[in-house]
Design a protein around this motif. Structure first.
Motif, PDB file in Angstrom:
ATOM      1  N   MET A 168       0.971  -0.988   0.087  1.00 54.97           N
ATOM      2  CA  MET A 168      -0.338   0.290   0.248  1.00 54.97           C
ATOM      3  C   MET A 168       0.676   1.485  -0.079  1.00 54.97           C
ATOM      4  SD  MET A 168      -2.455   1.030   2.753  1.00 54.97           S
ATOM      5  CE  MET A 168      -3.237   3.158   2.844  1.00 54.97           C
ATOM      6  N   GLN A 169       0.925   2.099  -0.775  1.00 51.24           N
ATOM      7  CA  GLN A 169       1.027   3.677  -0.791  1.00 51.24           C
ATOM      8  C   GLN A 169       1.164   4.296   0.011  1.00 51.24           C
ATOM      9  OE1 GLN A 169       4.111   4.035  -3.120  1.00 51.24           O
ATOM     10  NE2 GLN A 169       3.665   1.635  -4.044  1.00 51.24           N
ATOM     11  N   ILE A 170       1.945   5.291   0.333  1.00 49.32           N
ATOM     12  CA  ILE A 170       1.253   6.077   1.474  1.00 49.32           C
ATOM     13  C   ILE A 170       0.954   7.351   1.567  1.00 49.32           C
ATOM     14  CG2 ILE A 170       3.564   7.492   2.175  1.00 49.32           C
ATOM     15  CD1 ILE A 170       2.366   5.752   5.025  1.00 49.32           C
ATOM     16  N   SER A 171       0.830   7.875   0.453  1.00 49.18           N
ATOM     17  CA  SER A 171      -0.061   9.176   0.031  1.00 49.18           C
ATOM     18  C   SER A 171      -0.819   8.302  -1.338  1.00 49.18           C
ATOM     19  CB  SER A 171       1.328  10.009   0.169  1.00 49.18           C
ATOM     20  OG  SER A 171       2.128  10.051  -0.727  1.00 49.18           O
ATOM     21  N   GLY A 172      -1.873   9.663  -1.750  1.00 48.83           N
ATOM     22  CA  GLY A 172      -2.220  10.101  -2.650  1.00 48.83           C
ATOM     23  C   GLY A 172      -3.359   8.948  -2.665  1.00 48.83           C
ATOM     24  N   ASN A 173      -3.752   8.982  -1.742  1.00 45.76           N
ATOM     25  CA  ASN A 173      -4.788   7.139  -1.718  1.00 45.76           C
ATOM     26  C   ASN A 173      -6.187   8.296  -2.186  1.00 45.76           C
ATOM     27  OD1 ASN A 173      -3.149   5.098  -2.107  1.00 45.76           O
ATOM     28  ND2 ASN A 173      -2.583   5.700  -0.148  1.00 45.76           N
ATOM     29  N   THR A 174      -7.215   7.328  -2.136  1.00 43.48           N
ATOM     30  CA  THR A 174      -9.057   7.945  -1.475  1.00 43.48           C
ATOM     31  C   THR A 174      -9.123   6.523  -1.012  1.00 43.48           C
ATOM     32  OG1 THR A 174      -9.269   9.199  -3.584  1.00 43.48           O
ATOM     33  CG2 THR A 174     -11.597   8.654  -1.649  1.00 43.48           C
ATOM     34  N   VAL A 175      -9.518   6.792   1.063  1.00 44.40           N
ATOM     35  CA  VAL A 175      -9.253   5.876   1.990  1.00 44.40           C
ATOM     36  C   VAL A 175     -10.649   5.908   2.968  1.00 44.40           C
ATOM     37  CG1 VAL A 175      -8.908   4.315   3.525  1.00 44.40           C
ATOM     38  CG2 VAL A 175      -6.587   6.060   2.176  1.00 44.40           C
ATOM     39  N   PHE A 176     -11.576   4.638   2.081  1.00 41.23           N
ATOM     40  CA  PHE A 176     -12.531   4.419   3.055  1.00 41.23           C
ATOM     41  C   PHE A 176     -12.810   3.602   4.298  1.00 41.23           C
ATOM     42  CE2 PHE A 176     -17.326   2.492   4.018  1.00 41.23           C
ATOM     43  CZ  PHE A 176     -17.679   3.904   4.584  1.00 41.23           C
ATOM     44  N   ILE A 177     -12.569   4.439   6.154  1.00 39.85           N
ATOM     45  CA  ILE A 177     -12.219   3.458   6.842  1.00 39.85           C
ATOM     46  C   ILE A 177     -13.884   3.370   8.076  1.00 39.85           C
ATOM     47  CG2 ILE A 177     -11.021   3.396   8.266  1.00 39.85           C
ATOM     48  CD1 ILE A 177      -9.071   5.460   7.800  1.00 39.85           C
ATOM     49  N   PRO A 178     -15.155   2.644   7.661  1.00 35.15           N
ATOM     50  CA  PRO A 178     -16.081   2.335   8.370  1.00 35.15           C
ATOM     51  C   PRO A 178     -15.145   2.001   9.716  1.00 35.15           C
ATOM     52  CG  PRO A 178     -15.970   0.714   7.230  1.00 35.15           C
ATOM     53  CD  PRO A 178     -14.446   1.544   6.355  1.00 35.15           C
ATOM     54  N   GLY A 179     -16.029   3.020  10.936  1.00 33.90           N
ATOM     55  CA  GLY A 179     -15.582   2.176  12.016  1.00 33.90           C
ATOM     56  C   GLY A 179     -14.263   3.218  12.486  1.00 33.90           C
ATOM     57  N   ALA A 180     -14.617   4.398  12.507  1.00 34.08           N
ATOM     58  CA  ALA A 180     -13.279   4.758  12.840  1.00 34.08           C
ATOM     59  C   ALA A 180     -13.455   6.735  13.067  1.00 34.08           C
ATOM     60  CB  ALA A 180     -12.660   5.756  10.957  1.00 34.08           C
ATOM     61  N   THR A 181     -14.388   6.299  14.290  1.00 33.04           N
ATOM     62  CA  THR A 181     -15.449   8.205  15.393  1.00 33.04           C
ATOM     63  C   THR A 181     -14.335   7.484  15.970  1.00 33.04           C
ATOM     64  OG1 THR A 181     -16.750   5.828  15.713  1.00 33.04           O
ATOM     65  CG2 THR A 181     -17.563   7.577  14.101  1.00 33.04           C
ATOM     66  N   SER A 182     -13.258   6.926  16.674  1.00 28.58           N
ATOM     67  CA  SER A 182     -12.662   7.123  17.992  1.00 28.58           C
ATOM     68  C   SER A 182     -11.294   5.627  17.550  1.00 28.58           C
ATOM     69  CB  SER A 182     -13.202   6.423  18.513  1.00 28.58           C
ATOM     70  OG  SER A 182     -13.938   5.564  18.938  1.00 28.58           O
ATOM     71  N   GLY A 183     -10.744   5.909  18.997  1.00 25.76           N
ATOM     72  CA  GLY A 183     -10.011   4.465  18.372  1.00 25.76           C
ATOM     73  C   GLY A 183      -8.473   4.583  16.988  1.00 25.76           C
ATOM     74  N   ILE A 184      -8.337   3.570  17.312  1.00 25.13           N
ATOM     75  CA  ILE A 184      -7.249   3.470  16.523  1.00 25.13           C
ATOM     76  C   ILE A 184      -7.745   3.575  14.504  1.00 25.13           C
ATOM     77  CG2 ILE A 184      -6.183   1.334  14.524  1.00 25.13           C
ATOM     78  CD1 ILE A 184      -5.915  -0.873  17.222  1.00 25.13           C
TER      79      ILE A 184
ATOM     80  N   ARG B 162      -0.460  12.365   5.425  1.00 21.34           N
ATOM     81  CA  ARG B 162       0.218  12.282   4.392  1.00 21.34           C
ATOM     82  C   ARG B 162      -0.782  12.377   2.852  1.00 21.34           C
ATOM     83  NH1 ARG B 162       4.559   9.516   6.785  1.00 21.34           N
ATOM     84  NH2 ARG B 162       5.295   9.446   4.886  1.00 21.34           N
ATOM     85  N   GLY B 163      -1.397  13.378   2.877  1.00 22.08           N
ATOM     86  CA  GLY B 163      -1.745  13.464   1.765  1.00 22.08           C
ATOM     87  C   GLY B 163      -2.816  12.311   0.799  1.00 22.08           C
ATOM     88  N   ASN B 164      -3.816  11.934   1.467  1.00 24.09           N
ATOM     89  CA  ASN B 164      -4.670  11.324   1.543  1.00 24.09           C
ATOM     90  C   ASN B 164      -5.461  11.537   1.662  1.00 24.09           C
ATOM     91  OD1 ASN B 164      -3.505   8.147   0.622  1.00 24.09           O
ATOM     92  ND2 ASN B 164      -2.328   8.726   2.745  1.00 24.09           N
ATOM     93  N   THR B 165      -6.957  11.564   0.466  1.00 25.88           N
ATOM     94  CA  THR B 165      -8.595  11.726   0.351  1.00 25.88           C
ATOM     95  C   THR B 165      -8.629  10.606   1.787  1.00 25.88           C
ATOM     96  OG1 THR B 165      -8.773  12.668  -1.550  1.00 25.88           O
ATOM     97  CG2 THR B 165     -10.249  11.912  -0.357  1.00 25.88           C
ATOM     98  N   VAL B 166      -9.801  11.012   3.065  1.00 28.46           N
ATOM     99  CA  VAL B 166     -10.035   9.948   3.422  1.00 28.46           C
ATOM    100  C   VAL B 166     -11.375  10.160   4.261  1.00 28.46           C
ATOM    101  CG1 VAL B 166     -10.102   8.893   6.275  1.00 28.46           C
ATOM    102  CG2 VAL B 166      -7.514   9.961   4.590  1.00 28.46           C
TER     103      VAL B 166
END
Length: 254
Positions: A1-17, A28-32
């Motif tokens: 996985m490249q560290i930048s330049g991605n479009t990332v969806f993280i369900p379950g990300a309202t707290s913690g890890i 790091r330059g990603n759309t999240v």
């Protein structure tokens, strides 16, 4: 996985890890885009962390996953990374079914069916991307059990083997499968865990994860040093000692 330049969806990300990783990836330059059940938390994240998108999703609900996936892909057609972060952990007593059955069903629905349904909702889209990643989230407890959380241990072992298996199947596509394997981290996954001094500080964990992703973009398993005690007990030949240690010294795992 490249560290930048991605479009990332993280369900379950309202707290913690999940939230900490979302912020680090944005920086790091990603759309999240983060997802969660509670709209008040999503609104707070949008206000406090400019640049992070939000969408309501309940990963224990198949219809909610379908609706959220449609929204995310409509708003972000360049999506190329899915992080199946959502998970729950419950203390259970398996001496009596009334003490564990409802909990076990809930854990399995969220921790196993949730990721499966999420992957199903996005896999065709991801295969159409030139470079895509599915990041699953297991646990050190997939490899050495904490006796008070049987269903959680089993759910994370299932995620490990699921990750291994779909990585083989998707080898003929552009979709990489990366498994994140946290140790016990200072979050609210269990009551009091955020104050557990034997758990890894959240900021240290995420910083090490980001360093590993940058140093090893082709890694299939992301393992901070702290989790290797659990991950490789059987390979080292000290599995029994590992199990005894995490169950005798730390109620939340090492």
């Amino acid at each position: 996985m490249q560290i930048s330049g991605n479009t990332v969806f993280i369900p379950g990300a309202t707290s913690g890890i999940g939230l900490a990783l979302a912020i680090a990836l944005r920086d790091r330059g990603n759309t999240v885009i983060v997802g969660g059940r509670r709209t008040d938390l999503l609104e707070r994240i949008a206000a406090e962390h400019p640049g992070i998108g939000t969408v309501r999703i309940d990963t224990a609900d198949a219809e909610s996953i379908r609706v959220a996936a449609k929204q995310v892909l409509t708003d972000h057609p360049g999506l190329n990374v899915l992080v199946t972060m959502a998970g729950i952990m419950r203390v259970e007593d398996w001496h009596r079914p009334e003490s564990f059955l409802a909990s076990a069903e809930s854990v399995m629905t969220t921790n196993v069916l949730g990721p499966i349904r999420l992957i199903a909702a996005f896999i065709e889209h991801l295969q159409a991307q030139p470079d895509a990643t599915i990041m699953t989230v297991s646990s050190g407890l997939a490899f050495a059990p904490l006796k008070v959380t049987p269903s959680y241990n089993a759910s994370k072992a299932a995620i490990h083997m699921l990750s291994e298996s779909i990585r083989l199947q998707l080898a003929d596509t552009g979709v990489k499968v990366v498994e994140l394997e946290p140790p016990s981290v200072r979050t609210s996954l269990l009551p009091g865990q955020q104050d557990n001094e034997t758990a890894m500080p959240l900021d240290e964990f995420v910083a090490e994860v980001m360093s590993l992703l940058e140093a090893r973009p082709d890694a299939t398993e992301i393992q901070v040093e702290r989790v290797k005690f659990l991950r490789y007990g059987e390979a080292r030949g000290d599995y029994d000692q590992v199990v005894a240690t995490i169950n005798d010294s730390d109620p939340h795992g090492k």
